[in-house]
Design a protein around this motif. Structure first.
Motif, PDB file in Angstrom:
ATOM      1  N   ILE A 129       0.802  -1.153   0.104  1.00  0.00           N
ATOM      2  CA  ILE A 129      -0.092  -0.129  -0.074  1.00  0.00           C
ATOM      3  C   ILE A 129       0.836   1.354  -0.230  1.00  0.00           C
ATOM      4  CG2 ILE A 129      -2.025  -1.047   1.263  1.00  0.00           C
ATOM      5  CD1 ILE A 129      -0.867   0.307   3.681  1.00  0.00           C
ATOM      6  N   TYR A 130       0.221   2.232  -0.129  1.00  0.00           N
ATOM      7  CA  TYR A 130       0.971   3.623  -0.178  1.00  0.00           C
ATOM      8  C   TYR A 130       1.128   3.942   1.130  1.00  0.00           C
ATOM      9  CZ  TYR A 130       1.916   8.523  -0.389  1.00  0.00           C
ATOM     10  OH  TYR A 130       2.649   9.903  -0.086  1.00  0.00           O
ATOM     11  N   LEU A 131       2.335   4.300   1.817  1.00  0.00           N
ATOM     12  CA  LEU A 131       2.306   4.661   3.210  1.00  0.00           C
ATOM     13  C   LEU A 131       2.254   6.185   3.248  1.00  0.00           C
ATOM     14  CD1 LEU A 131       4.910   2.219   4.758  1.00  0.00           C
ATOM     15  CD2 LEU A 131       2.399   2.482   5.053  1.00  0.00           C
ATOM     16  N   PRO A 132       1.360   7.028   3.838  1.00  0.00           N
ATOM     17  CA  PRO A 132       1.494   8.524   3.938  1.00  0.00           C
ATOM     18  C   PRO A 132       2.763   8.993   4.321  1.00  0.00           C
ATOM     19  CG  PRO A 132      -0.605   7.425   4.872  1.00  0.00           C
ATOM     20  CD  PRO A 132       0.199   6.275   4.485  1.00  0.00           C
ATOM     21  N   ALA A 133       3.337  10.140   3.880  1.00  0.00           N
ATOM     22  CA  ALA A 133       4.452  10.776   4.244  1.00  0.00           C
ATOM     23  C   ALA A 133       4.536  10.954   5.901  1.00  0.00           C
ATOM     24  CB  ALA A 133       4.542  12.197   3.577  1.00  0.00           C
TER      25      ALA A 133
END
Length: 258
Positions: free
Chosen positions: A96-100
Motif C-alpha cells: 500500500i501507499y504509506l502516507p508521508a
C-alpha cells in the motif's frame, strides 16, 4: 470513528516524546530499517497532505477531522483502535501507499524555543529505529558532519513542512466557501436488521460545490484545488472496502452508531 487525529500530551500523533538530534550526544547513532510498525496497529486515521491526495485516494478514504481546525485524514480502519492494514506480526499486510506522515516518523522539525521561528530536527526517543546500533545508516560523519542519510531525512522533513503549509491553505479555502459538512456513512449487512452507522468526520458537500459561481470554480480548477476535492470525493466509496476488511478480520463491533 475518531472526530480528530488523536494526540498525546500535545504531541503529534505517534510521538511519545521529542528530543533534538545532537551531533554530540548522538554522534555514534544509526538509523535502522523499521520493519516492525506494530505501533500503527491501533491507529485508524493518519494525517495526509494535499500533495499525496492522488496516491492516497487509490488505497484509503480521505476524510476531514471534526472540529474547528480540521485536517485531512487517511482512514486505515473505521473504528478507533482498528488498523486493517497492520497484522499481528507488526507488519503491513499488503503493498500500500504509506502516507508521508508515517515515513517521516520518528523525525520531525520543531521549534526549540517559542520565541524563535527556527526549526530543529527532533526525534522520538522511544522509537526503536534510532540508537547506537552496530548496523544501519550512520547519521554523522566523525560526530560532526551530516551523512547523506541524515541530509535526506532533513530534506524530507522540510518538504513535509512545505506540504503542510499548502494543506493549511487548502483547508482555509474549504472553510472560506463553507464546503465542509458533517459526514455519515450507513452500511447495511445481510442478516442484520440495523445498519452500521459511522459519523464523527467531515466531507465536502457536493451540493454546495455544484452551486458555486462559475468564476469561483474556474479559480479552483486553475489553482489545483478542484482536482483535490474530486480526489477526496472519489475516495469515499473505499469506506465500504475498509468496512469489508474489518468484517473479514472479525474486528467490527456490534451494530450501532460508532
Amino acid at each position: 470513528m475518531a472526530s480528530q487525529a488523536p494526540q498525546n500530551a500535545n504531541l503529534p500523533l505517534l510521538y511519545n516524546d521529542l528530543m533534538p538530534l545532537s551531533s554530540v550526544e548522538h554522534a555514534k547513532w544509526r538509523i535502522a530499517e523499521m520493519s516492525d510498525v506494530g505501533f500503527l496497529a491501533t491507529q485508524h486515521a493518519i494525517p495526509v497532505t494535499v500533495d499525496e491526495f492522488a496516491m492516497v485516494q487509490r488505497h484509503f478514504p480521505i476524510v476531514f477531522s471534526a472540529g474547528d481546525n480540521p485536517v485531512p485524514l487517511a482512514l486505515m480502519g473505521l473504528n478507533e483502535g482498528v488498523n486493517t492494514f497492520v497484522g499481528e506480526d507488526g507488519k503491513v499486510n499488503e503493498p500500500i501507499y504509506l502516507p508521508a506522515y508515517l515515513r517521516r516518523y520518528p523525525f520531525l522539525l520543531a521549534k526549540l524555543r517559542p520565541d524563535s521561528e527556527d526549526l530543529s530536527l527532533c526525534f522520538d526517543p522511544t522509537s526503536k529505529a534510532l540508537g547506537a546500533f552496530d548496523t544501519g545508516e550512520e547519521l554523522f560523519i566523525d560526530g560532526q558532519e551530516r551523512t547523506p542519510a541524515l541530509t535526506r531525512i532533513m530534506a524530507f522533513c522540510e518538504e513535509f513542512e512545505q506540504s503542510g503549509m499548502k494543506t493549511g491553505q487548502f483547508m482555509a479555502e474549504l472553510a472560506e466557501h463553507n464546503l465542509l459538512m458533517e459526514g455519515e456513512v450507513s452500511i447495511q449487512v445481510d442478516g442484520q436488521e440495523q445498519p452500521f452507522i459511522y459519523r464523527g468526520f467531515q466531507m465536502v458537500d457536493e451540493t454546495k460545490l455544484r452551486d458555486l459561481r462559475g468564476d469561483v470554480l474556474r479559480k479552483m480548477m486553475q489553482s489545483g484545488m478542484l482536482p483535490l476535492i474530486h480526489a477526496h470525493l472519489f475516495s469515499l466509496p473505499l469506506m465500504r472496502d475498509i468496512f469489508g476488511r474489518q468484517m473479514a478480520q472479525g474486528r467490527t463491533p456490534g451494530v450501532a452508531a460508532a
